[in-house]
Design an enzyme around this catalytic site. Sequence first.
Site, PDB file in Angstrom:
ATOM      1  N   LYS A   1       0.885  -1.099   0.014  1.00  0.00           N
ATOM      2  CA  LYS A   1       0.045   0.125  -0.123  1.00  0.00           C
ATOM      3  C   LYS A   1       1.147   1.182   0.092  1.00  0.00           C
ATOM      4  O   LYS A   1       1.611   1.453   0.892  1.00  0.00           O
ATOM      5  CB  LYS A   1      -0.772   0.041   1.128  1.00  0.00           C
TER       6      LYS A   1
ATOM      7  N   THR B   1      -3.637   6.421   4.905  1.00  0.00           N
ATOM      8  CA  THR B   1      -3.902   7.927   5.579  1.00  0.00           C
ATOM      9  C   THR B   1      -4.966   7.642   6.563  1.00  0.00           C
ATOM     10  O   THR B   1      -5.820   6.523   6.575  1.00  0.00           O
ATOM     11  CB  THR B   1      -4.545   8.829   4.402  1.00  0.00           C
TER      12      THR B   1
ATOM     13  N   PRO C   1     -19.374 -10.407  -0.440  1.00  0.00           N
ATOM     14  CA  PRO C   1     -20.518 -10.364   0.517  1.00  0.00           C
ATOM     15  C   PRO C   1     -20.440  -9.126   1.461  1.00  0.00           C
ATOM     16  O   PRO C   1     -19.212  -8.885   2.178  1.00  0.00           O
ATOM     17  CB  PRO C   1     -20.528 -11.494   1.045  1.00  0.00           C
TER      18      PRO C   1
END
Length: 228
Positions: A38, A42, A203
């Site tokens: 990543k 933040t 889901p």
Amino acid sequence: MSPAVLFVAGTDTDVGKTVATAALAVVASARGSVAVMKPAQTGVTGDEPGDLDEVRRLTGLTDLHEGIRLRDPLAPTTAGRREGVPLPSVDTHAKTIGDLAAERELVIVEGAGGLLVGLDEDGHDLADLAGRLEVPFTFVVVARAGLGTLNHAGLTVEALRSRGLPIAGLVIGSWPAEPDLAEQCNLEDLPATTGVPVVGRIPAGAGQLDRQAFTRAAPTWLASLDFG
């Protein structure tokens, strides 16, 4: 050729990118070694858990890499400016990703917010970062199920195509147990609107599962995804 890097781009913030990233990591790890990266996290400080901690909790994977973390829950460029913190350039991120990809079957890169959110001080975004890579890559676009998603998904796909960037498919980040009329119609209309298949539905509430249940179920949510 199978991609060495899979970018997870959202049509917006809070569309389910992190849970989708975790599910993608589960599926990919069954095929070989996987790292998750990543570039910018933040809305967290110090040792507070971030998105990669959620990926670890859901999957058990530990090959996780965070570029920079910033205090304010804003776009990285805005958060960095407010905090007075210099941001790594997309070239720096690209080198990190390339180094990771050299020793793994796949690197999954989760973006921050939507596709065109700035990642560095020059305003370069996830699409710009992809363009810096010297290894094969593709994108998965995570979209909402409900009203507005046709426009947001269409714009995101158009932005990727205009830059000549490949797209593996759309993933609906939170699919309700009882979809309403708009959600049912969107599932049918998204491929026609974007020209990209829906390759997965996560889901609603999947992020609340324990690791065993999550890793067992994740492949069924992404059964249509072909890594190549």
